[in-house]
Design an enzyme around this catalytic site. Structure first.
Site, PDB file in Angstrom:
ATOM      1  N   TYR A 155     -11.301 -68.169   9.068  1.00 28.99           N
ATOM      2  CA  TYR A 155     -12.503 -68.095   9.931  1.00 28.99           C
ATOM      3  C   TYR A 155     -12.179 -67.256  11.159  1.00 28.99           C
ATOM      4  O   TYR A 155     -11.122 -67.418  11.769  1.00 28.99           O
ATOM      5  CB  TYR A 155     -12.911 -69.513  10.367  1.00 28.99           C
ATOM      6  CG  TYR A 155     -14.050 -69.526  11.367  1.00 28.99           C
ATOM      7  CD1 TYR A 155     -15.364 -69.627  10.930  1.00 28.99           C
ATOM      8  CD2 TYR A 155     -13.812 -69.445  12.735  1.00 28.99           C
ATOM      9  CE1 TYR A 155     -16.417 -69.640  11.836  1.00 28.99           C
ATOM     10  CE2 TYR A 155     -14.857 -69.447  13.647  1.00 28.99           C
ATOM     11  CZ  TYR A 155     -16.158 -69.546  13.196  1.00 28.99           C
ATOM     12  OH  TYR A 155     -17.197 -69.550  14.099  1.00 28.99           O
ATOM     13  N   GLU A 243     -19.458 -63.336  13.997  1.00 31.51           N
ATOM     14  CA  GLU A 243     -18.803 -64.398  13.241  1.00 31.51           C
ATOM     15  C   GLU A 243     -18.558 -63.945  11.808  1.00 31.51           C
ATOM     16  O   GLU A 243     -19.467 -63.434  11.155  1.00 31.51           O
ATOM     17  CB  GLU A 243     -19.675 -65.659  13.221  1.00 31.51           C
ATOM     18  CG  GLU A 243     -18.948 -66.856  12.611  1.00 31.51           C
ATOM     19  CD  GLU A 243     -19.881 -68.025  12.322  1.00 31.51           C
ATOM     20  OE1 GLU A 243     -21.014 -67.790  11.863  1.00 31.51           O
ATOM     21  OE2 GLU A 243     -19.475 -69.172  12.548  1.00 31.51           O
TER      22      GLU A 243
END
Ligand code: GDP
Ligand code: MN
Length: 434
Positions: A155, A243
Site C-alpha cells: 500500500y 493513493e
C-alpha cells in the site's frame, strides 16, 4: 502529528468518506461534526493516464463505454490475460456487487469474448461496494487493461498532512486490503515519511519507504524510483491525495501501480485547467450539480432542519448547535461571499426541494455579504416559493438593521433570532411542535 496508526486510520476514514461524496463532502463523526470540503476526484483511468505521463508504471489499458467497445479493446490489447475494471469513484470494487447480479467490479480473464460479456453486466448497472451508498453507483465506463501477475501487494499513499504542514507518504507492506484494518490489527506495519515541501523527497526517504514496503534487491531501487515519481506528480498536479493500492510487484520483477486514486485541491483549479476539465460530475447528486451552477455549495444530511449559511465554519457551527439543541440538520447550503439576490432565491429553491424538510434556519454573518441583500432575497423567495415550513432567520453584521426592517415590514411569518443559540432553539422547537 498523531501516532502513525491514528493518522493512517484517520487518513483511511477520510479516503473512504471522500469517495462517497467526490465533489462536496461532509466528513462526519458520530457526534455530527462536519467538515465541508470540495475536492475534484478522478476516475482510475484518468488518474492512471496522469501517472503514466509522469513516468509512473501502470498497465496498458483502454477505456470503453459499451460492451462492444470493451470486446474490441480486449482484442486490441492482445494480452495474455485481461483485467476488466468498472470505473466508479469509490474503492472496494473488487468485492462489490452489481444490480445486474454480477459479483465483483474487477475481473480477470484470458478470453476477450468474456470481457464483452462481463462488460455487458457492468455498464449501465449500479455497482455497490462498501464505500458507496447502499444502492451503489452507476457504471458508465469500464477499463480494459493488460493483466499482470502479482506476486506481492503493498500500500502506498501520499497525502497532505495538516499537522505537519506538508506532504506525508504512508505505506504498508500489507497492501491490497483495507488500510484501516492493517492500522488497527498491525499498526507496526504502517510506515510514514514526512516530506519537507521545500527540500522535496530525499533519496534516503524513498529508499527507506521502499525497504519498509518489503521490496528487495533491484526491486527496492525500482520502487524508490516509482515513489519519487509519484511524489513529483503529487506536487505538480496539486493533489491532496495520491493513493495506490495495490502498489505491487510482478514475478517478472516489475513494480506496478495496479490501482490509482487521486484527489485534487480545488483551490488550484486556476492552474490545473486541463485536469479540472476532466471532472466527471455524473456521480454527484443532481442537487449538488445544480447548486454548483449557482456557485453554491450544498451538502445533504439526514435530518429535517435546513441550514442556510455563509462559510464553512459557520456551517459547522450551525450544524453543531442544532445537534446540541436536540435537532438534526437536513442539509446545509453555503452561500459563500459576494452574494446576489438571485442566488438567495436559488438557494431557497434548492433547500426546499428536500422532502424531509420541516424548518429552515438562516444563519448569515454579513462580513463581505450585505445582510439587506440576503433579506431581500429571502422575502422574494418566501413569496414566490410559497414557503410552507417555519423560517428562522439570524442575521448579523453589515447592514443588519436595514435587513431586519425588510424582514419585519414584509408581513411574512419569519421568526427572527437574536443569536445562533436562539435561532437553533427556535428551529428545533418549531420542528418538535409538529
Ligand atoms: P478496488 O477493489 O476498487 O481497490 O480495485 P483494484 O484495482 O485494487 O482491484 C482489486 C484487486 O484486484 C486488487 O487488489 C488485485 O488483487 C486485483 N487485481 C487488479 N488488477 C490486477 C491484475 O492486473 N492482475 C492480477 N493478478 N490481479 C489484479
Ligand atoms: Mn484498490
Amino acid at each position: 502529528m498523531a501516532s502513525p496508526v491514528a493518522f493512517a486510520a484517520q487518513a483511511g476514514k477520510l479516503l473512504r468518506e471522500r469517495a462517497l461524496r467526490p465533489r462536496l463532502l461532509a466528513v462526519r463523526s458520530q457526534a455530527g461534526h462536519l467538515t465541508p470540503r470540495r475536492w475534484l476526484n478522478l476516475q482510475e483511468y484518468q488518474s492512471k493516464k496522469l501517472m503514466s505521463e509522469h513516468g509512473v508504471r501502470v498497465q496498458r489499458f483502454f477505456v470503453a463505454n459499451t460492451a462492444k467497445e470493451a470486446l474490441e479493446a480486449a482484442k486490441r490489447l492482445n494480452a495474455k490475460e485481461i483485467v476488466l475494471k468498472a470505473q466508479i469513484l469509490a474503492g472496494g470494487r473488487g468485492k462489490g456487487v452489481f444490480n445486474s447480479g454480477l459479483k465483483g467490479g474487477v475481473h480477470l480473464t484470458k478470453d476477450p469474448k468474456v470481457v464483452g460479456q462481463l462488460a455487458q453486466q457492468m455498464i449501465g448497472y449500479n455497482l455497490a461496494t462498501k464505500q458507496t451508498p447502499k444502492e451503489g453507483v452507476k457504471v458508465n465506463k469500464v477499463m480494459v487493461a493488460e493483466a499482470l501477475d502479482i506476486s506481492r501487494e503493498t500500500y502506498l499513499a501520499i497525502l497532505m498532512d495538516r499537522s505537519h504542514n506538508g506532504p506525508v507518504i504512508v505505506g504498508s507492506p500489507q497492501g491490497g486490503v483495507d488500510i484501516e484494518e492493517v492500522a488497527a490489527s498491525s499498526p507496526e506495519l504502517i510506515f510514514k515519511e514526512q516530506i519537507d515541501i521545500f527540500e522535496g523527497i530525499k533519496d534516503s526517504q524513498a529508499q527507506r519507504m521502499a525497504e519498509n514496503l518489503g521490496f528487495l534487491g533491484s526491486l527496492k531501487n525500482q520502487a524508490a524510483d516509482q515513489i519519487k515519481k509519484l511524489y513529483h506528480l503529487f506536487l505538480k498536479i496539486d493533489a491532496t491525495q495520491v493513493e495506490v493500492n495495490p502498489f505491487g510487484e510482478t514475478p517478472e520483477g516489475q513494480v506496478v501501480c495496479f490501482d490509482a486514486k487521486i484527489n485534487f485541491d480545488d483551490n488550484a483549479e486556476f492552474r490545473q485547467k486541463d485536469i479540472f476539465a476532466m471532472d466527471d460530475k455524473s456521480e454527484n447528486e443532481p442537487i449538488e450539480n445544480e447548486a454548483a451552477r449557482y456557485d453554491l455549495k450544498y451538502i445533504g444530511l439526514d435530518g429535517n432542519i435546513a441550514c442556510f449559511v455563509n462559510g464553512a465554519g459557520l456551517a459547522m457551527a450551525t450544524c453543531d448547535i442544532i445537534f446540541l439543541n436536540g435537532g438534526k440538520p437536513a442539509n446545509f447550503l453555503d452561500l459563500g461571499g459576494g452574494v446576489k439576490e438571485a442566488q438567495v432565491y436559488q438557494a431557497f429553491k434548492l433547500l426546499t426541494s428536500d422532502p424531509k424538510l420541516e424548518a429552515i434556519l438562516v444563519n448569515i454573518f454579513g462580513g463581505i455579504v450585505n445582510c439587506a441583500i440576503i433579506a431581500n432575497g429571502i422575502t422574494k423567495a418566501c413569496r414566490e416559493l410559497e414557503l410552507k415550513v417555519p423560517l428562522i432567520v439570524r442575521l448579523e453584521g453589515t447592514n443588519v438593521q436595514e435587513a431586519q426592517n425588510i424582514l419585519k415590514s414584509s408581513g411574512l411569518p419569519i421568526m427572527s433570532a437574536v443569536d445562533l443559540e436562539d435561532a437553533a432553539k427556535k428551529a428545533v422547537a418549531s420542528v418538535a411542535k409538529k
